[in-house]
Design an enzyme around this catalytic site. Structure first.
Site, PDB file in Angstrom:
ATOM      1  N   LYS A 273       0.838  -1.194   0.000  1.00 26.31           N
ATOM      2  CA  LYS A 273       0.000   0.000   0.000  1.00 26.31           C
ATOM      3  C   LYS A 273       0.879   1.253   0.000  1.00 26.31           C
ATOM      4  CE  LYS A 273      -3.186   2.534   2.877  1.00 26.31           C
ATOM      5  NZ  LYS A 273      -3.899   2.642   4.147  1.00 26.31           N
TER       6      LYS A 273
ATOM      7  N   GLU B  11      10.813  -4.485   4.187  1.00 23.97           N
ATOM      8  CA  GLU B  11      10.879  -5.923   3.881  1.00 23.97           C
ATOM      9  C   GLU B  11      10.479  -6.186   2.430  1.00 23.97           C
ATOM     10  OE1 GLU B  11       9.405  -4.524   6.453  1.00 23.97           O
ATOM     11  OE2 GLU B  11       9.624  -5.705   8.293  1.00 23.97           O
TER      12      GLU B  11
ATOM     13  N   GLY C 117      -4.359  -1.607   5.385  1.00 19.48           N
ATOM     14  CA  GLY C 117      -3.652  -2.789   4.886  1.00 19.48           C
ATOM     15  C   GLY C 117      -4.368  -4.073   5.279  1.00 19.48           C
ATOM     16  N   ARG C 118      -4.786  -4.169   6.538  1.00 20.91           N
ATOM     17  CA  ARG C 118      -5.411  -5.419   7.014  1.00 20.91           C
ATOM     18  C   ARG C 118      -6.848  -5.550   6.543  1.00 20.91           C
ATOM     19  NH1 ARG C 118      -4.010  -1.841  10.704  1.00 20.91           N
ATOM     20  NH2 ARG C 118      -5.578  -0.812  11.985  1.00 20.91           N
TER      21      ARG C 118
ATOM     22  N   GLU D 181      -3.940  -5.743  15.339  1.00 19.72           N
ATOM     23  CA  GLU D 181      -3.436  -4.465  14.832  1.00 19.72           C
ATOM     24  C   GLU D 181      -4.553  -3.407  14.889  1.00 19.72           C
ATOM     25  OE1 GLU D 181      -1.883  -3.716  10.679  1.00 19.72           O
ATOM     26  OE2 GLU D 181       0.032  -4.089  11.648  1.00 19.72           O
TER      27      GLU D 181
ATOM     28  N   HIS E 221      -4.534 -32.409  19.358  1.00 21.35           N
ATOM     29  CA  HIS E 221      -3.362 -33.186  19.749  1.00 21.35           C
ATOM     30  C   HIS E 221      -2.205 -32.261  20.111  1.00 21.35           C
ATOM     31  CE1 HIS E 221      -5.348 -36.900  18.554  1.00 21.35           C
ATOM     32  NE2 HIS E 221      -5.909 -36.145  17.615  1.00 21.35           N
TER      33      HIS E 221
ATOM     34  N   LYS F 153       9.965   0.054  13.495  1.00 20.57           N
ATOM     35  CA  LYS F 153      10.491   0.258  12.130  1.00 20.57           C
ATOM     36  C   LYS F 153      11.650   1.251  12.156  1.00 20.57           C
ATOM     37  CE  LYS F 153       6.108  -0.362   9.659  1.00 20.57           C
ATOM     38  NZ  LYS F 153       5.074   0.298   8.879  1.00 20.57           N
TER      39      LYS F 153
HETATM   40  O1  F6P Z   1       3.624  -2.290   9.670  1.00 19.79           O
HETATM   41  C1  F6P Z   1       2.308  -2.598   9.658  1.00 19.79           C
HETATM   42  C2  F6P Z   1       1.747  -2.449   8.276  1.00 19.79           C
HETATM   43  O2  F6P Z   1       1.616  -1.102   7.964  1.00 19.79           O
HETATM   44  C3  F6P Z   1       0.412  -3.162   8.121  1.00 19.79           C
HETATM   45  O3  F6P Z   1      -0.644  -2.428   8.592  1.00 19.79           O
HETATM   46  C4  F6P Z   1       0.391  -3.419   6.653  1.00 19.79           C
HETATM   47  O4  F6P Z   1      -0.565  -4.388   6.286  1.00 19.79           O
HETATM   48  C5  F6P Z   1       1.804  -3.852   6.427  1.00 19.79           C
HETATM   49  O5  F6P Z   1       2.576  -3.036   7.297  1.00 19.79           O
HETATM   50  C6  F6P Z   1       2.297  -3.718   5.020  1.00 19.79           C
HETATM   51  O6  F6P Z   1       2.205  -2.398   4.578  1.00 19.79           O
HETATM   52  P1  F6P Z   1       2.330  -2.024   3.056  1.00 19.79           P
HETATM   53  O7  F6P Z   1       1.217  -2.679   2.334  1.00 19.79           O
HETATM   54  O8  F6P Z   1       2.260  -0.532   3.011  1.00 19.79           O
HETATM   55  O9  F6P Z   1       3.657  -2.529   2.564  1.00 19.79           O
END
Ligand code: F6P
Length: 532
Positions: A209, A215, A269-270, A355, A386, A495
């Site tokens: 987003k 990452e 995002g979520r 979150e 189990h 971060k």
């Molecule tokens: O760090 C949390 C977050 O912002 C989430 O809310 C989001 O889903 C994820 O990182 C990934 O964010 P992006 O889609 O901006 O890479």
């Protein structure tokens, strides 16, 4: 407002502390209509979903007061505000319009004078067109070969939603194009995934987003290098797609402007599984499947918007969640799908709820005077039986459980499927009603709460409805607590520090202001790392 000061809260608190609610064994005798009163059945695209909350530690009086609590917290008004595009994400001054992503073509949700539904459908049409082209071999790799694989690179909501959908829909029909997921910055993740693929027949979807998540950008660079090494630098753009709000950031990343699928800042995002982040699944299963998935979400949105409280599944499950967490002090909530195809649901719901509602201040900046989100965790049944169900049956903590099952078998092994479902029903009964035994070690206390959700069949539509159900449950809980469920400031400090520590590791020198433990860890790492 401080919800804990209202009349219903005080009364509920008193009921909880005086333990006035009879045991489930007693309630099932004294309230004969309980099962139907506390269950909701709904139709979704020719299928059904049954939500049975009758095994929760809630009696008629508590249920009535929880309804009053929702009214005092003005949950219905907040829902209507969210659905209409009002600014409900107050700290980021934005609407939260994931529901607009599945609104019917031609409908209206206006933000700043713009009908966002028209924009949404323009992107949906783009996703559909691209997915068709790839599936029908019109869009091929740079060397002319048919696309066989998609790699989705993203993390959090840009990974968990599409990965959940991919696994779930893989049981209802084999994907025409395979999808692999890369999320962690641990390079073993991307290396393992790419190692099994042919760059000439692979498309990489960079889902972010913000297009600034470290990452995702690191993994995207590795994947682009992999493409360039095999196919030449000019082919990289042809094999890469971006899904993001911020097209301007994509320009410098080697992805063509024509291959950017738009998101909007008003989609969390979520909450983004109904956006173009699902392009990998449109390619894998066809855009029709994704339309059905979004149709199922829409059906749940309509249900949430229009059903009265007593028949409104998100409202009922939402207030029961508040009762369990805040009034009965139950610190965690287990999600146990009895379907391997829903194996990623616990992780997905972990992000969605923790979150959204894992917060200590209200949207007015006041410190909460009650507990908010429980810890969400879980795993698939029967494996769970189990592994961790022992604690749920006899442990010292009471853990509410949400079981999810599917009536129609996805394979020809009907007897084994019936055994799977039997186990789910048995677990909820054992938790609720327990058993006596002369030996206390073998006695089962019972009175342990659960909700059971059963889908007549796992289809794109029922999957969509199930996910939207949980989105709205989280919203209801956030409303009662007075939380802004749509921001996530708690992830920012980590971060920032990760960036600083990475710079220090590269220079070989911990920062002067770094704490003693972090200095020790950095030095130890440097002595033992592959760079040493
Ligand atoms: O760090 C949390 C977050 O912002 C989430 O809310 C989001 O889903 C994820 O990182 C990934 O964010 P992006 O889609 O901006 O890479």
């Amino acid at each position: 407002m401080d919800i804990t000061a209202c009349e219903q809260w005080t009364s509920l608190e008193s009921r909880a502390s005086r333990k006035t609610v009879a045991s489930l064994k007693e309630l099932f005798v004294s309230e004969p209509g309980r099962t139907s009163a506390m269950s909701v059945e709904m139709e979704i695209d020719g299928q059904s979903m049954l939500i049975d909350a009758s095994k929760q530690n809630v009696d008629k009086e508590v249920f009535c007061e929880l309804a009053g609590l929702a009214a005092t917290a003005r949950v219905a008004e907040a829902r209507d505000a969210m659905l209409s595009g009002a600014i409900v994400n107050t700290s980021e001054v934005q609407p939260a319009l994931h529901t607009a992503l599945r609104a019917p073509r031609g409908s209206k949700v206006v933000v700043n004078g713009v009908n966002v539904v028209d924009e949404v459908w323009a992107v949906r049409d783009e996703v559909t067109g691209f997915a068709h082209d790839v599936r029908e071999g019109r869009y091929r790799g740079a060397t002319g070969r048919i696309i066989t694989d998609v790699v989705n690179i993203g993390i959090g909501g840009s990974d968990l939603g599409p990965a959940l959908v991919y696994l779930a829909l893989s049981t209802t029909g084999a994907p025409q194009v395979r999808v692999s997921f890369v999320s962690n910055v641990d390079p073993t993740n991307v290396t393992r995934v790419l190692g099994g693929l042919d760059p000439a027949t692979t498309i990489v979807v960079v889902c972010s987003k913000s297009f600034s998540t470290a990452e995702t950008l690191a993994n995207a660079r590795i994947a682009q290098r992999w493409l360039a090494d095999a196919l030449g630098g000019d082919a990289v753009a042809h094999h890469t797609v971006a899904v993001t709000v911020d097209a301007s950031k994509v320009a410098s990343s080697g992805i063509a402007a024509a291959r950017v699928l738009k998101m909007w800042s008003w989609v969390g995002g979520r909450y983004s599984v109904s956006s173009a982040v699902n392009v990998c699944n449109a390619i894998a299963f066809g855009a029709d499947s994704i339309d059905q998935f979004l149709g199922g979400m829409r059906a749940m949105d309509e249900h949430f918007a229009h059903e009265p409280f007593e028949r409104n599944a998100p409202m009922i499950l939402g207030v029961i969640g508040v009762w369990n967490r805040s009034l009965l002090g139950r610190g965690s909530h287990a999600i146990v799908p009895y379907a391997d195809s829903l194996g990623l649901l616990p992780s997905y719901l972990q992000q969605l709820e923790m979150e959204s509602n894992g917060k200590v201040v209200t949207r007015d900046g006041e410190v909460l005077s009650t507990e908010s989100s429980p810890v969400i965790w879980g795993g698939v049944g029967t494996n769970a039986q189990h592994a961790f169900m022992q604690l749920l049956h006899q442990g010292t903590s009471v853990v509410p459980v949400t079981f999810i099952g599917v009536a129609r078998a996805a394979t020809a092994h009907h007897g084994e499927h019936a055994a799977l479902v039997a186990n789910m029903i048995a677990q909820s009964a054992a938790l609720a009603f327990g058993s006596t035994h002369d030996d206390p070690a073998r006695a089962m206390p019972g009175n342990r709460p659960s909700t059971t959700i059963v889908l007549s069949a796992l289809t794109p539509g029922t999957l969509g409805a199930l996910i939207a159900l949980f989105e709205h449950v989280v919203f209801v809980q956030g409303c009662v607590w007075g939380i802004n469920s749509f921001d996530q400031w708690g992830v920012e400090l980590g971060k920032k520090l990760a960036h600083e520590v990475a710079t220090e590791l590269a220079s070989g020198e911990p920062g002067a202001s770094r704490d003693a433990s972090s200095v020790q860890l950095q030095k130890w790492y440097l002595r033992h790392s592959s760079r040493a």
